[in-house]
Design a protein around this motif. Structure first.
Motif, PDB file in Angstrom:
ATOM      1  N   ALA A  13     -39.572  -7.315  30.666  1.00 63.61           N
ATOM      2  CA  ALA A  13     -38.937  -7.377  31.977  1.00 63.61           C
ATOM      3  C   ALA A  13     -38.710  -8.815  32.422  1.00 63.61           C
ATOM      4  CB  ALA A  13     -39.796  -6.646  33.004  1.00 63.61           C
ATOM      5  N   GLY A  14     -39.645  -9.710  32.073  1.00 65.77           N
ATOM      6  CA  GLY A  14     -39.509 -11.079  32.517  1.00 65.77           C
ATOM      7  C   GLY A  14     -39.366 -12.093  31.406  1.00 65.77           C
ATOM      8  N   ARG A  15     -39.767 -11.713  30.185  1.00 64.59           N
ATOM      9  CA  ARG A  15     -39.744 -12.675  29.084  1.00 64.59           C
ATOM     10  C   ARG A  15     -39.319 -11.969  27.808  1.00 64.59           C
ATOM     11  NH1 ARG A  15     -45.375 -15.241  27.691  1.00 64.59           N
ATOM     12  NH2 ARG A  15     -45.753 -13.072  27.099  1.00 64.59           N
ATOM     13  N   THR A  16     -38.462 -12.626  27.056  1.00 63.00           N
ATOM     14  CA  THR A  16     -38.011 -12.091  25.775  1.00 63.00           C
ATOM     15  C   THR A  16     -38.422 -13.048  24.659  1.00 63.00           C
ATOM     16  OG1 THR A  16     -36.150 -10.806  26.635  1.00 63.00           O
ATOM     17  CG2 THR A  16     -35.975 -11.586  24.367  1.00 63.00           C
ATOM     18  N   GLN A  17     -39.058 -12.493  23.637  1.00 62.04           N
ATOM     19  CA  GLN A  17     -39.494 -13.280  22.482  1.00 62.04           C
ATOM     20  C   GLN A  17     -38.515 -13.021  21.334  1.00 62.04           C
ATOM     21  OE1 GLN A  17     -43.321 -11.373  22.179  1.00 62.04           O
ATOM     22  NE2 GLN A  17     -44.345 -13.060  23.209  1.00 62.04           N
ATOM     23  N   ILE A  18     -37.999 -14.087  20.766  1.00 66.28           N
ATOM     24  CA  ILE A  18     -36.999 -13.986  19.699  1.00 66.28           C
ATOM     25  C   ILE A  18     -37.490 -14.802  18.512  1.00 66.28           C
ATOM     26  CG2 ILE A  18     -34.582 -14.371  19.070  1.00 66.28           C
ATOM     27  CD1 ILE A  18     -33.928 -14.301  22.072  1.00 66.28           C
ATOM     28  N   ALA A  19     -37.380 -14.238  17.299  1.00 64.05           N
ATOM     29  CA  ALA A  19     -37.919 -14.944  16.135  1.00 64.05           C
ATOM     30  C   ALA A  19     -37.204 -14.547  14.860  1.00 64.05           C
ATOM     31  CB  ALA A  19     -39.417 -14.672  15.993  1.00 64.05           C
ATOM     32  N   ILE A  20     -37.418 -15.355  13.845  1.00 63.29           N
ATOM     33  CA  ILE A  20     -37.065 -15.053  12.464  1.00 63.29           C
ATOM     34  C   ILE A  20     -38.368 -14.993  11.692  1.00 63.29           C
ATOM     35  CG2 ILE A  20     -35.882 -15.863  10.394  1.00 63.29           C
ATOM     36  CD1 ILE A  20     -33.972 -17.362  12.213  1.00 63.29           C
ATOM     37  N   CYS A  21     -38.580 -13.911  10.948  1.00 65.10           N
ATOM     38  CA  CYS A  21     -39.826 -13.729  10.201  1.00 65.10           C
ATOM     39  C   CYS A  21     -39.531 -13.590   8.719  1.00 65.10           C
ATOM     40  CB  CYS A  21     -40.568 -12.483  10.686  1.00 65.10           C
ATOM     41  SG  CYS A  21     -41.093 -12.560  12.421  1.00 65.10           S
ATOM     42  N   ASP A  22     -40.537 -13.917   7.898  1.00 63.98           N
ATOM     43  CA  ASP A  22     -40.395 -13.690   6.463  1.00 63.98           C
ATOM     44  C   ASP A  22     -40.742 -12.244   6.145  1.00 63.98           C
ATOM     45  OD1 ASP A  22     -43.187 -13.460   6.360  1.00 63.98           O
ATOM     46  OD2 ASP A  22     -43.495 -15.448   5.485  1.00 63.98           O
ATOM     47  N   LEU A  23     -40.761 -11.897   4.864  1.00 62.39           N
ATOM     48  CA  LEU A  23     -40.972 -10.502   4.474  1.00 62.39           C
ATOM     49  C   LEU A  23     -42.439 -10.073   4.532  1.00 62.39           C
ATOM     50  CD1 LEU A  23     -38.432 -10.041   1.543  1.00 62.39           C
ATOM     51  CD2 LEU A  23     -38.171  -9.558   3.986  1.00 62.39           C
ATOM     52  N   ALA A  24     -43.308 -10.978   4.990  1.00 62.84           N
ATOM     53  CA  ALA A  24     -44.688 -10.606   5.278  1.00 62.84           C
ATOM     54  C   ALA A  24     -44.907 -10.464   6.779  1.00 62.84           C
ATOM     55  CB  ALA A  24     -45.649 -11.640   4.703  1.00 62.84           C
ATOM     56  N   GLY A  25     -43.844 -10.677   7.552  1.00 66.00           N
ATOM     57  CA  GLY A  25     -43.945 -10.567   9.001  1.00 66.00           C
ATOM     58  C   GLY A  25     -44.373 -11.839   9.696  1.00 66.00           C
ATOM     59  N   GLU A  26     -44.451 -12.940   8.961  1.00 66.99           N
ATOM     60  CA  GLU A  26     -44.864 -14.211   9.556  1.00 66.99           C
ATOM     61  C   GLU A  26     -43.658 -14.910  10.175  1.00 66.99           C
ATOM     62  OE1 GLU A  26     -47.865 -15.623   9.916  1.00 66.99           O
ATOM     63  OE2 GLU A  26     -48.750 -13.783   9.124  1.00 66.99           O
ATOM     64  N   PRO A  27     -43.781 -15.359  11.435  1.00 68.57           N
ATOM     65  CA  PRO A  27     -42.655 -16.064  12.067  1.00 68.57           C
ATOM     66  C   PRO A  27     -42.355 -17.390  11.379  1.00 68.57           C
ATOM     67  CG  PRO A  27     -44.239 -15.291  13.720  1.00 68.57           C
ATOM     68  CD  PRO A  27     -44.902 -15.134  12.378  1.00 68.57           C
ATOM     69  N   LEU A  28     -41.079 -17.608  11.101  1.00 71.95           N
ATOM     70  CA  LEU A  28     -40.623 -18.875  10.536  1.00 71.95           C
ATOM     71  C   LEU A  28     -40.045 -19.773  11.628  1.00 71.95           C
ATOM     72  CD1 LEU A  28     -38.779 -17.448   7.398  1.00 71.95           C
ATOM     73  CD2 LEU A  28     -41.097 -18.407   7.501  1.00 71.95           C
ATOM     74  N   ALA A  29     -39.484 -19.160  12.650  1.00 69.23           N
ATOM     75  CA  ALA A  29     -38.952 -19.877  13.804  1.00 69.23           C
ATOM     76  C   ALA A  29     -38.990 -18.914  14.981  1.00 69.23           C
ATOM     77  CB  ALA A  29     -37.525 -20.342  13.545  1.00 69.23           C
ATOM     78  N   ARG A  30     -39.290 -19.454  16.165  1.00 73.27           N
ATOM     79  CA  ARG A  30     -39.459 -18.563  17.317  1.00 73.27           C
ATOM     80  C   ARG A  30     -39.133 -19.307  18.599  1.00 73.27           C
ATOM     81  NH1 ARG A  30     -45.116 -15.645  19.367  1.00 73.27           N
ATOM     82  NH2 ARG A  30     -44.500 -15.550  21.566  1.00 73.27           N
ATOM     83  N   THR A  31     -38.636 -18.560  19.567  1.00 71.51           N
ATOM     84  CA  THR A  31     -38.417 -19.113  20.896  1.00 71.51           C
ATOM     85  C   THR A  31     -38.624 -18.003  21.922  1.00 71.51           C
ATOM     86  OG1 THR A  31     -36.909 -20.397  22.292  1.00 71.51           O
ATOM     87  CG2 THR A  31     -35.936 -18.638  20.986  1.00 71.51           C
ATOM     88  N   GLU A  61     -61.113  -3.120  24.574  1.00 74.51           N
ATOM     89  CA  GLU A  61     -61.113  -4.564  24.372  1.00 74.51           C
ATOM     90  C   GLU A  61     -59.720  -5.141  24.545  1.00 74.51           C
ATOM     91  OE1 GLU A  61     -63.043  -4.106  20.574  1.00 74.51           O
ATOM     92  OE2 GLU A  61     -61.229  -4.748  19.525  1.00 74.51           O
ATOM     93  N   GLY A  62     -59.677  -6.456  24.657  1.00 68.83           N
ATOM     94  CA  GLY A  62     -58.417  -7.144  24.827  1.00 68.83           C
ATOM     95  C   GLY A  62     -57.662  -7.273  23.518  1.00 68.83           C
ATOM     96  N   SER A  63     -56.374  -7.569  23.632  1.00 70.66           N
ATOM     97  CA  SER A  63     -55.526  -7.740  22.455  1.00 70.66           C
ATOM     98  C   SER A  63     -56.039  -8.867  21.575  1.00 70.66           C
ATOM     99  CB  SER A  63     -54.101  -8.051  22.907  1.00 70.66           C
ATOM    100  OG  SER A  63     -53.308  -8.493  21.831  1.00 70.66           O
ATOM    101  N   ARG A  64     -56.051  -8.628  20.276  1.00 68.14           N
ATOM    102  CA  ARG A  64     -56.445  -9.659  19.326  1.00 68.14           C
ATOM    103  C   ARG A  64     -55.274 -10.553  18.947  1.00 68.14           C
ATOM    104  NH1 ARG A  64     -60.335  -6.348  14.986  1.00 68.14           N
ATOM    105  NH2 ARG A  64     -61.852  -5.578  16.533  1.00 68.14           N
ATOM    106  N   LEU A  65     -54.063 -10.001  18.982  1.00 64.89           N
ATOM    107  CA  LEU A  65     -52.884 -10.790  18.612  1.00 64.89           C
ATOM    108  C   LEU A  65     -52.285 -11.533  19.795  1.00 64.89           C
ATOM    109  CD1 LEU A  65     -50.846  -8.607  16.096  1.00 64.89           C
ATOM    110  CD2 LEU A  65     -52.738 -10.182  15.665  1.00 64.89           C
ATOM    111  N   GLY A  66     -52.513 -11.028  21.006  1.00 56.34           N
ATOM    112  CA  GLY A  66     -51.937 -11.682  22.173  1.00 56.34           C
ATOM    113  C   GLY A  66     -50.436 -11.498  22.242  1.00 56.34           C
ATOM    114  N   PRO A  67     -49.728 -12.460  22.839  1.00 59.28           N
ATOM    115  CA  PRO A  67     -48.289 -12.307  23.065  1.00 59.28           C
ATOM    116  C   PRO A  67     -47.462 -12.131  21.792  1.00 59.28           C
ATOM    117  CG  PRO A  67     -49.175 -14.107  24.389  1.00 59.28           C
ATOM    118  CD  PRO A  67     -50.253 -13.709  23.435  1.00 59.28           C
ATOM    119  N   GLY A  68     -47.989 -12.518  20.637  1.00 58.09           N
ATOM    120  CA  GLY A  68     -47.225 -12.417  19.399  1.00 58.09           C
ATOM    121  C   GLY A  68     -47.170 -11.029  18.794  1.00 58.09           C
ATOM    122  N   ALA A  69     -47.874 -10.065  19.387  1.00 57.48           N
ATOM    123  CA  ALA A  69     -47.939  -8.727  18.797  1.00 57.48           C
ATOM    124  C   ALA A  69     -46.573  -8.058  18.736  1.00 57.48           C
ATOM    125  CB  ALA A  69     -48.921  -7.852  19.581  1.00 57.48           C
ATOM    126  N   GLY A  70     -45.724  -8.291  19.739  1.00 60.62           N
ATOM    127  CA  GLY A  70     -44.404  -7.659  19.748  1.00 60.62           C
ATOM    128  C   GLY A  70     -43.527  -8.163  18.624  1.00 60.62           C
TER     129      GLY A  70
END
Length: 384
Positions: free
Chosen positions: A82-100, A351-360
């Motif tokens: 609703a207030g923030r959009t996360q945009i990224a490019i990830c590799d084939l293991a799901g790791e972000p290569l670039a993000r904003t 419990e709280g999220s282990r991944l935090g904001p990067g989970a999406g």
């Protein structure tokens, strides 16, 4: 395996680590040496695996190990909030290569938001090729198979929009769309809990409230994609607050970040954002802490019902509000353990999220990777 393994199934063996040499693949699958060589050669040619350093020898020449090549392609992902959009490019293991992260008013509609997201992907790609798929999480109920938004919590202008063709016209690859909290739950489970448990309830508490349900290791979407819409379950003694859905005292309208801000303003507090609320909580302001804890109790009332119904092993609380306010988490725990059945809470963790904001971002990437690297996709298509 009781039958001849396909090239896609061989890739799964290598990705999982179950078989990482040609000899091991032959033993596990029963394939002949020429058949193994053919499948491995195809995967090497498609860039999905690489030959690694030589493995340990058991006598004679050491075997060459095979390794999944996470750099063999990229996935475009975006998690719209609703207030923030996360945009990224990830590799084939799901790791972000670039993000904003961008501040986007999603209520401006798909005609504005989707081109902005796609323009951002183009910038992040910066000449990279090898796009194999696109994953998008949106704050709406989604008919997953069609990628159609059926009911939008915070962006009504999106309701009924079939998103994949819009994106595929610019990026002609598989496009998958799901509810934003579903993809967060998938990311949280796969990266933080999959080795421990198969049943998880993720509750996002931010500007709005929603949930994602992992049951038996898989996301539970329901008949029409509406599973997890706990935000519109009413609570007792909510004060008669009108929810945007038209009902009174939905937990979304009395316990979300928006509700906390509204209630504090009604009490005369000068708060314009959740950061202001955080400052008051950290300063030990008793009235603010009471409001936040009461929001947690109201949320706990709904989560307690979900715990009795679903019997998750863990309830994970994420989103800006849950991550900022310990009194809210304490309020949730208080009510869930009081009102859920003894059996359902015997080993329940909250419990709280282990991944935090990067989970999406992670969840969106894994959603696509699971599809494009499935045995069916590998065996039915050429190199991505």
């Amino acid at each position: 395996m009781s039958r001849l393994a396909t090239t896609g199934e061989v890739l799964q063996l290598i990705r999982s680590g179950e078989a990482v040499t040609r000899a091991e693949i032959g033993r596990v699958t029963g394939l002949s040496r020429p058949a193994v060589a053919h499948r491995v050669a195809e995967l090497l040619q498609r860039g999905l695996i690489v030959e690694d350093a030589e493995g340990p020898s058991t006598g004679g020449r050491p075997p060459v190990r095979l390794r999944f090549n996470a750099a063999g392609g990229v996935v475009l992902v975006a998690s719209l909030g609703a207030g923030r959009t996360q945009i990224a490019i990830c590799d084939l293991a799901g790791e972000p290569l670039a993000r904003t992260d961008l501040e986007i008013d999603v209520e401006e509609g798909p005609d504005v938001v989707l081109p902005l997201v796609m323009d951002t992907w183009e910038k992040l790609l910066d000449g990279r090729g090898g796009v194999v798929g696109v994953g998008l999480g949106v704050p709406a109920t989604v008919e997953f198979a069609a990628g159609r938004t059926e009911s939008a919590r915070v962006m009504a202008s999106w309701t009924g929009v079939v998103i994949p063709p819009i994106i595929a016209s610019r990026f002609p690859v598989p496009v998958l769309v799901d509810n934003d909290v579903n993809v967060i739950a998938m990311g949280e489970h796969r990266m933080a809990y999959a080795s421990e448990l198969d049943d998880l309830l993720f509750v996002k508490v931010s500007t709005r409230i929603g949930a994602g349900v992992i049951s038996g290791g898989d996301i539970l979407r329901g008949a029409l994609g509406a599973a997890g819409e706990i935000g519109h379950i009413p609570v007792r003694d909510g004060g008669g607050v009108l929810c945007r859905c038209g009902n009174l005292d939905c937990v979304d309208s009395v316990a979300s970040g928006t509700a906390i801000l509204r209630e504090l303003r009604d009490k005369g507090r000068d708060v314009s954002s959740l950061a202001d609320v955080t400052a008051l909580v950290r300063a030990g302001d008793a009235e603010t802490m009471a409001v936040v804890r009461q929001a947690g109790r109201r949320l706990g009332e709904v989560i307690a019902t979900a715990v009795n119904l679903l019997n998750p092993a863990v309830v994970v609380l994420g989103g800006d509000v849950a991550e900022m306010f310990q009194p809210l988490v304490s309020g949730v725990r208080e009510i869930v353990y009081r009102r859920s059945t003894q059996l359902a809470t015997r080993s329940l963790r909250i419990e709280g999220s282990r991944l935090g904001p990067g989970a999406g971002i992670t969840g969106c990437a894994l959603m696509v990777i699971d599809r494009v690297l499935s045995p069916e996709a590998i065996d039915g298509t050429r190199a991505p």
